[in-house]
Design a protein around this motif. Structure first.
Motif, mmCIF file in Angstrom:
data_model
loop_
_atom_site.group_PDB
_atom_site.id
_atom_site.type_symbol
_atom_site.label_atom_id
_atom_site.label_comp_id
_atom_site.label_asym_id
_atom_site.label_seq_id
_atom_site.Cartn_x
_atom_site.Cartn_y
_atom_site.Cartn_z
ATOM 1 N N ARG A 130 7.501 5.256 6.055
ATOM 2 C CA ARG A 130 6.486 4.477 6.476
ATOM 3 C C ARG A 130 6.491 3.038 6.466
ATOM 4 O O ARG A 130 6.322 2.093 7.309
ATOM 5 N N GLN A 131 7.532 2.420 5.235
ATOM 6 C CA GLN A 131 7.649 0.934 5.076
ATOM 7 C C GLN A 131 8.850 0.692 5.115
ATOM 8 O O GLN A 131 9.020 -0.770 5.261
ATOM 9 N N CYS A 132 10.005 1.249 4.944
ATOM 10 C CA CYS A 132 11.230 0.717 4.789
ATOM 11 C C CYS A 132 12.378 1.181 5.966
ATOM 12 O O CYS A 132 12.998 0.418 6.270
ATOM 13 N N ALA A 133 12.110 2.434 6.619
ATOM 14 C CA ALA A 133 13.142 2.813 7.681
ATOM 15 C C ALA A 133 13.151 1.890 8.656
ATOM 16 O O ALA A 133 14.464 1.578 9.364
ATOM 17 N N ARG B 293 4.713 -6.383 -2.536
ATOM 18 C CA ARG B 293 3.451 -6.630 -3.236
ATOM 19 C C ARG B 293 2.488 -5.533 -3.357
ATOM 20 O O ARG B 293 1.525 -5.320 -3.900
ATOM 21 N N GLY B 294 2.531 -4.949 -2.222
ATOM 22 C CA GLY B 294 1.597 -3.523 -2.087
ATOM 23 C C GLY B 294 2.043 -2.260 -2.801
ATOM 24 O O GLY B 294 1.240 -1.246 -2.857
ATOM 25 N N LEU B 295 2.958 -2.401 -3.536
ATOM 26 C CA LEU B 295 3.733 -1.065 -4.156
ATOM 27 C C LEU B 295 3.312 -1.066 -5.633
ATOM 28 O O LEU B 295 3.296 -1.983 -6.261
ATOM 29 N N SER B 296 2.801 0.217 -5.915
ATOM 30 C CA SER B 296 2.628 0.328 -7.222
ATOM 31 C C SER B 296 3.817 0.770 -8.071
ATOM 32 O O SER B 296 4.712 1.026 -7.412
ATOM 33 N N ASP B 297 3.621 0.855 -9.265
ATOM 34 C CA ASP B 297 4.759 1.425 -10.092
ATOM 35 C C ASP B 297 5.189 2.952 -9.781
ATOM 36 O O ASP B 297 6.399 2.979 -9.682
ATOM 37 N N GLU B 298 4.123 3.369 -9.521
ATOM 38 C CA GLU B 298 4.416 5.097 -9.058
ATOM 39 C C GLU B 298 5.235 4.854 -7.646
ATOM 40 O O GLU B 298 5.852 5.782 -7.456
ATOM 41 N N ASP B 299 4.709 4.292 -6.803
ATOM 42 C CA ASP B 299 5.437 4.120 -5.541
ATOM 43 C C ASP B 299 6.866 3.752 -5.578
ATOM 44 O O ASP B 299 7.712 4.176 -4.910
ATOM 45 N N ILE B 300 6.902 2.687 -6.393
ATOM 46 C CA ILE B 300 8.410 2.241 -6.519
ATOM 47 C C ILE B 300 9.323 3.153 -7.138
ATOM 48 O O ILE B 300 10.343 3.559 -6.788
ATOM 49 N N ALA C 111 6.801 12.088 -1.856
ATOM 50 C CA ALA C 111 6.070 11.028 -1.784
ATOM 51 C C ALA C 111 6.861 10.067 -1.438
ATOM 52 O O ALA C 111 6.806 8.821 -0.639
ATOM 53 N N GLY C 112 8.173 10.173 -2.095
ATOM 54 C CA GLY C 112 9.211 8.810 -2.071
ATOM 55 C C GLY C 112 9.896 8.883 -0.595
ATOM 56 O O GLY C 112 10.074 7.878 0.076
ATOM 57 N N ALA C 113 10.001 10.152 0.059
ATOM 58 C CA ALA C 113 10.468 10.032 1.469
ATOM 59 C C ALA C 113 9.264 9.548 2.519
ATOM 60 O O ALA C 113 9.561 8.990 3.326
ATOM 61 N N ALA C 114 8.121 9.899 2.170
ATOM 62 C CA ALA C 114 7.274 9.751 3.332
ATOM 63 C C ALA C 114 6.882 8.069 3.080
ATOM 64 O O ALA C 114 6.724 7.388 4.203
ATOM 65 N N LEU C 115 6.829 7.632 1.796
ATOM 66 C CA LEU C 115 6.865 5.823 1.629
ATOM 67 C C LEU C 115 7.960 5.419 2.324
ATOM 68 O O LEU C 115 7.565 4.304 2.959
ATOM 69 N N TYR C 116 9.207 5.825 2.112
ATOM 70 C CA TYR C 116 10.439 4.951 2.778
ATOM 71 C C TYR C 116 10.011 5.134 4.395
ATOM 72 O O TYR C 116 10.275 4.173 4.918
#
Length: 209
Positions: free
Chosen positions: A32-35, A90-97, A25-30
């Motif tokens: 999508r939003q950070c890379a 702002r769109g990140l939940s604690d679990e996302d973080i 989940a962390g890799a996918a989120l990164y």
């Protein structure tokens, strides 16, 4: 035979960890939003004023993301990169973080280019006297003191953050306990050359390009 069994067990545990839901989940989120800013391997991008995030402590990354999200960091109008991070977080939940922070902490540190025109020996003297007690003797950070790794962060980012602390752009919020400590420390260096020397020393403790 006994050693082979142990190796197979460890390999199986390693495979389970790499493919765990939190890591995935962390890799996918990164991605999508950070890379797009911080790079495919979280190595950072100087042109976009985006620091390396790979191999940074998960607790530090999570704390900074929460600070961006709540406005503790990134609210000052002079901090344009911080404003972008505040908007993104702002769109990140604690679990996302937690997921993205754990993913980034597991990545290897990126290599750095040695800083030209600086004296790492002089930087070492100042670093050990002013910074090493918190950030560790090799600038690899100290989780026990909530002090992040600095060794593989690019010079532009380090100089900008130091200036932000010194000018009160960062570390002025009453809820930023560790930022306030850095704000006080930012007044201890005699000149810009000393800061460059310290950065050169820290870079000497990171993987080299």
């Amino acid at each position: 035979m006994h050693n082979c069994r142990i190796a197979l067990i460890l390999l199986g545990l390693s495979t389970l960890w790499v493919s765990s839901p939190v890591t995935a989940a962390g890799a996918a989120l990164y991605e999508r939003q950070c890379a797009v800013c911080h790079g495919a391997s979280a190595q950072g991008d100087v042109a976009q004023q985006a620091p390396a995030l790979a191999a940074q402590q998960a607790d530090y990354l999570a704390r900074q993301l929460r600070h961006f999200r709540s406005g503790i960091r990134g609210s000052n109008p002079a901090d344009e990169p911080g404003a972008r991070m505040r908007s993104m977080s702002r769109g990140l939940s604690d679990e996302d973080i937690a997921a993205v922070a754990n993913h980034l902490a597991a990545l290897p540190p990126p290599p750095v280019e040695p800083l030209e025109g600086a004296d790492p020996k002089n930087g070492s003297n100042y670093y050990q006297g002013n910074c090493g007690a918190c950030h560790g003797p090799d600038a690899h950070g100290n989780p026990g003191l909530n002090a992040p790794a600095l060794a593989w962060l690019d010079a532009d980012y380090l100089e900008r953050q130091f200036d932000n602390f010194r000018r009160g752009i960062r570390g002025a919020h009453p809820e930023d306990t560790y930022g306030r400590q850095m704000k006080m420390m930012s007044t201890t260096l005699p000149d810009e050359q000393t800061l460059a020397d310290i950065i050169a020393f820290m870079h000497s403790r990171a993987p080299q390009k």
